[in-house]
Design a protein around this motif. Structure first.
Motif, PDB file in Angstrom:
ATOM      1  N   HIS A 148      -1.953  -4.775 -32.084  1.00  0.00           N
ATOM      2  CA  HIS A 148      -1.827  -5.138 -30.670  1.00  0.00           C
ATOM      3  C   HIS A 148      -1.021  -4.089 -29.903  1.00  0.00           C
ATOM      4  O   HIS A 148      -1.309  -3.810 -28.743  1.00  0.00           O
ATOM      5  CB  HIS A 148      -1.173  -6.511 -30.543  1.00  0.00           C
ATOM      6  CG  HIS A 148      -1.010  -6.952 -29.130  1.00  0.00           C
ATOM      7  ND1 HIS A 148      -2.060  -7.464 -28.401  1.00  0.00           N
ATOM      8  CD2 HIS A 148       0.060  -6.920 -28.303  1.00  0.00           C
ATOM      9  CE1 HIS A 148      -1.635  -7.743 -27.182  1.00  0.00           C
ATOM     10  NE2 HIS A 148      -0.352  -7.425 -27.100  1.00  0.00           N
TER      11      HIS A 148
ATOM     12  N   GLN B 180       3.695 -13.740 -33.501  1.00  0.00           N
ATOM     13  CA  GLN B 180       3.278 -12.352 -33.337  1.00  0.00           C
ATOM     14  C   GLN B 180       3.852 -11.778 -32.039  1.00  0.00           C
ATOM     15  O   GLN B 180       4.325 -10.639 -32.018  1.00  0.00           O
ATOM     16  CB  GLN B 180       1.754 -12.243 -33.302  1.00  0.00           C
ATOM     17  CG  GLN B 180       1.076 -12.435 -34.636  1.00  0.00           C
ATOM     18  CD  GLN B 180      -0.432 -12.444 -34.478  1.00  0.00           C
ATOM     19  OE1 GLN B 180      -0.982 -13.207 -33.675  1.00  0.00           O
ATOM     20  NE2 GLN B 180      -1.107 -11.600 -35.237  1.00  0.00           N
ATOM     21  N   GLN B 181       3.791 -12.554 -30.979  1.00  0.00           N
ATOM     22  CA  GLN B 181       4.317 -12.109 -29.691  1.00  0.00           C
ATOM     23  C   GLN B 181       5.811 -11.811 -29.789  1.00  0.00           C
ATOM     24  O   GLN B 181       6.280 -10.802 -29.268  1.00  0.00           O
ATOM     25  CB  GLN B 181       4.051 -13.153 -28.600  1.00  0.00           C
ATOM     26  CG  GLN B 181       4.455 -12.699 -27.221  1.00  0.00           C
ATOM     27  CD  GLN B 181       3.678 -11.486 -26.738  1.00  0.00           C
ATOM     28  OE1 GLN B 181       2.467 -11.395 -26.928  1.00  0.00           O
ATOM     29  NE2 GLN B 181       4.364 -10.546 -26.133  1.00  0.00           N
ATOM     30  N   GLN B 182       6.551 -12.665 -30.479  1.00  0.00           N
ATOM     31  CA  GLN B 182       7.983 -12.451 -30.661  1.00  0.00           C
ATOM     32  C   GLN B 182       8.235 -11.146 -31.416  1.00  0.00           C
ATOM     33  O   GLN B 182       9.137 -10.382 -31.077  1.00  0.00           O
ATOM     34  CB  GLN B 182       8.608 -13.630 -31.401  1.00  0.00           C
ATOM     35  CG  GLN B 182      10.105 -13.507 -31.561  1.00  0.00           C
ATOM     36  CD  GLN B 182      10.695 -14.703 -32.289  1.00  0.00           C
ATOM     37  OE1 GLN B 182       9.988 -15.505 -32.890  1.00  0.00           O
ATOM     38  NE2 GLN B 182      12.008 -14.822 -32.233  1.00  0.00           N
TER      39      GLN B 182
ATOM     40  N   PRO C   6       2.531 -17.174 -31.000  1.00  0.00           N
ATOM     41  CA  PRO C   6       3.924 -17.018 -30.550  1.00  0.00           C
ATOM     42  C   PRO C   6       4.774 -16.165 -31.507  1.00  0.00           C
ATOM     43  O   PRO C   6       5.588 -15.362 -31.056  1.00  0.00           O
ATOM     44  CB  PRO C   6       4.434 -18.463 -30.468  1.00  0.00           C
ATOM     45  CG  PRO C   6       3.196 -19.269 -30.173  1.00  0.00           C
ATOM     46  CD  PRO C   6       2.101 -18.587 -30.964  1.00  0.00           C
TER      47      PRO C   6
ATOM     48  N   VAL D 163       6.220  -8.472 -31.542  1.00  0.00           N
ATOM     49  CA  VAL D 163       5.875  -7.356 -30.648  1.00  0.00           C
ATOM     50  C   VAL D 163       6.994  -7.124 -29.637  1.00  0.00           C
ATOM     51  O   VAL D 163       7.365  -5.976 -29.360  1.00  0.00           O
ATOM     52  CB  VAL D 163       4.513  -7.589 -29.960  1.00  0.00           C
ATOM     53  CG1 VAL D 163       4.259  -6.565 -28.869  1.00  0.00           C
ATOM     54  CG2 VAL D 163       3.382  -7.553 -30.996  1.00  0.00           C
ATOM     55  N   GLU D 164       7.550  -8.177 -29.104  1.00  0.00           N
ATOM     56  CA  GLU D 164       8.664  -8.040 -28.158  1.00  0.00           C
ATOM     57  C   GLU D 164       9.880  -7.410 -28.828  1.00  0.00           C
ATOM     58  O   GLU D 164      10.562  -6.577 -28.227  1.00  0.00           O
ATOM     59  CB  GLU D 164       9.010  -9.402 -27.554  1.00  0.00           C
ATOM     60  CG  GLU D 164       7.962  -9.899 -26.577  1.00  0.00           C
ATOM     61  CD  GLU D 164       8.162 -11.340 -26.134  1.00  0.00           C
ATOM     62  OE1 GLU D 164       9.228 -11.939 -26.441  1.00  0.00           O
ATOM     63  OE2 GLU D 164       7.245 -11.874 -25.486  1.00  0.00           O
TER      64      GLU D 164
ATOM     65  N   GLU E 264      -5.667 -11.827 -29.054  1.00  0.00           N
ATOM     66  CA  GLU E 264      -4.669 -12.787 -28.598  1.00  0.00           C
ATOM     67  C   GLU E 264      -3.646 -13.008 -29.703  1.00  0.00           C
ATOM     68  O   GLU E 264      -3.991 -13.084 -30.881  1.00  0.00           O
ATOM     69  CB  GLU E 264      -5.344 -14.098 -28.225  1.00  0.00           C
ATOM     70  CG  GLU E 264      -4.500 -14.943 -27.345  1.00  0.00           C
ATOM     71  CD  GLU E 264      -5.296 -16.060 -26.714  1.00  0.00           C
ATOM     72  OE1 GLU E 264      -4.777 -17.177 -26.683  1.00  0.00           O
ATOM     73  OE2 GLU E 264      -6.421 -15.798 -26.277  1.00  0.00           O
ATOM     74  N   LEU E 265      -2.379 -13.114 -29.324  1.00  0.00           N
ATOM     75  CA  LEU E 265      -1.305 -13.237 -30.293  1.00  0.00           C
ATOM     76  C   LEU E 265      -0.773 -14.661 -30.376  1.00  0.00           C
ATOM     77  O   LEU E 265      -0.727 -15.371 -29.374  1.00  0.00           O
ATOM     78  CB  LEU E 265      -0.143 -12.313 -29.912  1.00  0.00           C
ATOM     79  CG  LEU E 265      -0.433 -10.823 -29.860  1.00  0.00           C
ATOM     80  CD1 LEU E 265       0.825 -10.069 -29.445  1.00  0.00           C
ATOM     81  CD2 LEU E 265      -0.946 -10.307 -31.190  1.00  0.00           C
TER      82      LEU E 265
ATOM     83  N   ALA F 104      -0.629  -8.238 -35.158  1.00  0.00           N
ATOM     84  CA  ALA F 104       0.537  -7.978 -34.314  1.00  0.00           C
ATOM     85  C   ALA F 104       0.768  -6.477 -34.157  1.00  0.00           C
ATOM     86  O   ALA F 104       1.014  -5.979 -33.058  1.00  0.00           O
ATOM     87  CB  ALA F 104       1.777  -8.645 -34.903  1.00  0.00           C
TER      88      ALA F 104
ATOM     89  N   ASP G 232      -2.370  -2.649 -26.309  1.00  0.00           N
ATOM     90  CA  ASP G 232      -1.708  -3.148 -25.106  1.00  0.00           C
ATOM     91  C   ASP G 232      -0.963  -2.078 -24.304  1.00  0.00           C
ATOM     92  O   ASP G 232      -0.648  -2.305 -23.150  1.00  0.00           O
ATOM     93  CB  ASP G 232      -0.738  -4.263 -25.520  1.00  0.00           C
ATOM     94  CG  ASP G 232      -0.244  -5.065 -24.353  1.00  0.00           C
ATOM     95  OD1 ASP G 232      -1.079  -5.506 -23.550  1.00  0.00           O
ATOM     96  OD2 ASP G 232       0.985  -5.242 -24.244  1.00  0.00           O
TER      97      ASP G 232
END
Length: 138
Positions: free
Chosen positions: A42, A7-9, A5, A11-12, A2-3, A39, A46
């Motif tokens: 992931h 890390q998610q940013q 926020p 990756v995006e 699970e990332l 990150a 994914d």
């Protein structure tokens, strides 16, 4: 995996293909050290997109973040989706855990799956990529 926020940013940003490798490196370095590898790894868990994995692999090798997960967990997680042409991932794991340990662990995990299973082939390929490093003494 699970990332957060942040890390998610990251990756995006990596997946958007709008930033240069240098810009992505700077963005990764702005993450706390403890979150960088998560990150980047992931990306391998994914999706099997070659370009995304290639970029993440280059950043793993360049930045050498500490891996927050046990080796067996990482190999188990990436086996279904890792694009075996992205040699940077096994090289990063080799740098962090040592080539012999990575190869031996990958082969042990591979033996749990039928030879026709993609996970078996992927884990066997991890060991194949590290063969020369093991022969050269690491």
């Amino acid at each position: 995996m699970e990332l957060t926020p942040d890390q998610q940013q990251f990756v995006e940003s990596l997946r958007s293909h709008k930033r240069t490798l240098h810009e992505l490196r700077m963005q990764a370095q702005s993450l706390p050290r403890s979150l960088r590898a998560g990150a980047l790894l992931h990306v391998f868990v994914d999706s099997n997109d070659y370009g995304d994995q290639q970029t993440a692999g280059r950043l793993l090798v360049d930045l050498q973040p500490t891996c927050p997960h046990p080796l067996e967990d990482v190999l188990d997680a990436i086996a279904p989706t890792w694009n075996v042409s992205v040699e940077e991932l096994p090289f990063y794991l080799s740098d962090v855990f040592g080539p012999k340990l990575v190869a031996d662990t990958a082969l042990t995990l591979a033996s749990r799956f039928d030879e026709s299973d993609r996970r078996n082939r992927a884990l066997g390929t991890v060991a194949w990529w590290l063969k020369r490093r093991i022969q050269d003494g690491g």
